[in-house]
Design a protein around this motif. Structure first.
Motif, PDB file in Angstrom:
ATOM      1  N   ARG B 200       6.681  -0.013  -4.278  1.00  0.00           N
ATOM      2  CA  ARG B 200       5.256  -0.037  -3.932  1.00  0.00           C
ATOM      3  C   ARG B 200       4.695  -1.449  -3.966  1.00  0.00           C
ATOM      4  O   ARG B 200       3.925  -1.850  -3.104  1.00  0.00           O
ATOM      5  N   ALA B 202       6.388  -4.075  -3.406  1.00  0.00           N
ATOM      6  CA  ALA B 202       6.953  -4.709  -2.207  1.00  0.00           C
ATOM      7  C   ALA B 202       6.144  -4.322  -0.969  1.00  0.00           C
ATOM      8  O   ALA B 202       5.831  -5.177  -0.127  1.00  0.00           O
ATOM      9  N   LEU B 203       5.796  -3.047  -0.848  1.00  0.00           N
ATOM     10  CA  LEU B 203       4.995  -2.618   0.311  1.00  0.00           C
ATOM     11  C   LEU B 203       3.637  -3.311   0.311  1.00  0.00           C
ATOM     12  O   LEU B 203       3.140  -3.738   1.366  1.00  0.00           O
ATOM     13  N   HIS B 204       3.013  -3.437  -0.858  1.00  0.00           N
ATOM     14  CA  HIS B 204       1.742  -4.164  -0.934  1.00  0.00           C
ATOM     15  C   HIS B 204       1.915  -5.603  -0.456  1.00  0.00           C
ATOM     16  O   HIS B 204       1.063  -6.148   0.241  1.00  0.00           O
ATOM     17  N   MET B 205       3.014  -6.226  -0.851  1.00  0.00           N
ATOM     18  CA  MET B 205       3.229  -7.627  -0.468  1.00  0.00           C
ATOM     19  C   MET B 205       3.410  -7.755   1.043  1.00  0.00           C
ATOM     20  O   MET B 205       2.904  -8.687   1.661  1.00  0.00           O
ATOM     21  N   VAL B 206       4.134  -6.815   1.637  1.00  0.00           N
ATOM     22  CA  VAL B 206       4.303  -6.842   3.091  1.00  0.00           C
ATOM     23  C   VAL B 206       2.947  -6.592   3.763  1.00  0.00           C
ATOM     24  O   VAL B 206       2.552  -7.300   4.688  1.00  0.00           O
TER      25      VAL B 206
END
Lengths: 317, 317
Positions: B200, B202-206
């Motif tokens: 999650r 990682a998804l926020h960072m993307v």
């Protein structure tokens, strides 16, 4: 400023676990290293750390001429950096201390020499405030132990010269590290934000009695940790989508993305994020098909299982 | 109910990436496997998956008599389970579907045979609602691919017989898996909560443009991922405390624990949590000193670096 390839003398300021690990790394890569740490027993502790690491470094292969004898521990910060061609700061993680120390290093280090901080999370913008020539101050964030884990995250602050960031990235590569150069300051950088998320969830689980420390560690070393040495979390999850890859994975697990598992709230999986993740995986796959990636992961995990003596049991008969 | 050591015939219901991976695992461990999946091309896909995995399984060492020919794909669910001594369900992650399917499996499977669900997050209490004999229904949550990653998390629901949980844990061990048996239902179990937190973030960072998919994967495979194949996040962080271990680490990094790095909020590091984490690490260390653990981690990381062809460059000279 010497070219990154011509650096011969590196200064390490702060010689605890991380600073000492940097000393071991630079020594193994054939540099002359000067080190300074204000603790009274610093030199003894540092030499113990280097001695303990040396067999590992020998196994990895030392650079020609590399020797633990090329370490000089100095009595003052000034002596440590006065002839350095690169400075790595690894002081305790306290903002005021980092600010003052970086300003001191900036005054004592020859003009033009890049100074990198090992900070695990402070943005350089917040640390370079007291320095007279902040343009040469960068973050070069390693992972423990720096003599074994290749990653360094490099990023500058608002007042850092972009050339210093480029120089540091190149220097670390020459010195045998794997470098991610970031184009903006993100507190905690990339890997630490990721591992902090995991660490915080783990602390919550311990605090609530949901899992023991032992369960948590076992759940990683016998589970996802075996994949993460080979393939990162994004491509790993792409493989959970089977022949359909990340797009299929997001279609399939999209509904449960919002399940209240971890305590971290999920982002909205809107079209923009969906597309960015799928396109990012395609880019990272770099022409490799899902079947190629599966074969690569399998080879890697088998190599890791074999190398660490963990082949599965024999089962039914 | 046969004893876990006497099981010869296993049924796998659902033959996608996870179900197919289970099929490959059980075949390699010498079991007779019956499989059923409602998809029209299921048999072809399943046999392709088993064929693709087989070279890896041969390298790991097959159990005596193990053969891909011992797979029988059946036309109906009932045929698949009618003579099974253990059933592994790996249907798509949809609660209603799992409820109905587990009820159907419960009616079709011989009395007393344990039925395990591969669900990656639903509590068994929520899935066993429609079954007539819910006492034999357990969660046996694997990791992808089940034929390579040893971990299985085993837990029952409110209506599960504790004996079925014990039986399943023992059976998985006999079948070559590493088992964590949980004494309570935690949605997402342990490893998935941890890897979901990371995913999650990682998804926020993307989503926010802070990092690319490639950066994220590289930051793990060249960084913390190399340690996590050897030592879990708790003991790994204990080593960041140097000779002082986890207690020193918490003293040192306690102040930055609350830094707003990941989007996951940190728990309060009160005395109870501090003590639980320190004591848990002592327990997990099991008599090994910090120096022992460092040496063990270093040996492991070197083995992984060597096995995966990633020794660092030669550096200064």
């Amino acid at each position: 400023m010497p070219s990154p390839e011509d650096v011969r003398r590196v200064a390490c300021v702060g010689a605890g676990v991380i600073g000492g690990g940097w000393v071991a790394h630079f020594l193994a890569r054939g540099y002359d290293v000067t080190a300074w740490d204000p603790a009274p027993d610093a030199e003894a502790r540092l030499r113990r750390l280097v001695d303990a690491a040396w067999p590992a470094l020998e196994q990895l292969g030392l650079a020609p001429g590399a020797s633990a004898d090329r370490l000089m521990v100095t009595a003052t910060l000034e002596e440590a950096v006065s002839e350095a061609q690169f400075v790595q700061e690894s002081a305790p993680e306290k903002l005021d201390l980092k600010r003052e120390l970086l300003a001191k290093l900036d005054s004592a280090t020859p003009a033009g020499v890049v100074i990198a901080s090992s900070t695990s999370g402070y943005p350089m913008t917040d640390m370079q405030t007291e320095a007279v020539t902040p343009g040469r101050l960068v973050v070069g964030h390693p992972f423990n132990p720096p003599y074994l884990i290749p990653l360094v995250e490099v990023v500058g602050g608002e007042r850092t010269d972009p050339e210093a960031v480029r120089w540091a990235s190149r220097f670390y590569e020459v010195a045998g590290k794997s470098v991610i150069t970031m184009d903006r300051e993100v507190p905690g950088f990339i890997a630490n934000r990721l591992q902090e998320a995991l660490w915080r969830e783990a602390l919550h689980m311990v605090a609530s009695g949901e899992a023991t420390v032992r369960d948590i560690d076992l759940s990683i070393t016998e589970g996802p940790g075996l994949r993460w040495a080979i393939m990162g979390p994004m491509l790993t999850f792409a493989l959970a989508g089977g022949e359909g890859g990340m797009a299929h994975m997001l279609d399939h697990f999209g509904p449960s993305l919002k399940s209240p598992w971890t305590r971290l709230e999920a982002p909205e999986l809107d079209t923009a994020l969906y597309d960015a993740v799928v396109a990012g995986c395609d880019d990272a796959a770099d022409g490799r098909t899902i079947a190629d990636l599966v074969a690569e992961r399998d080879r890697g995990v088998i190599a890791v299982l074999r190398a660490t003596g963990r082949l599965p049991g024999t089962g039914a008969e």
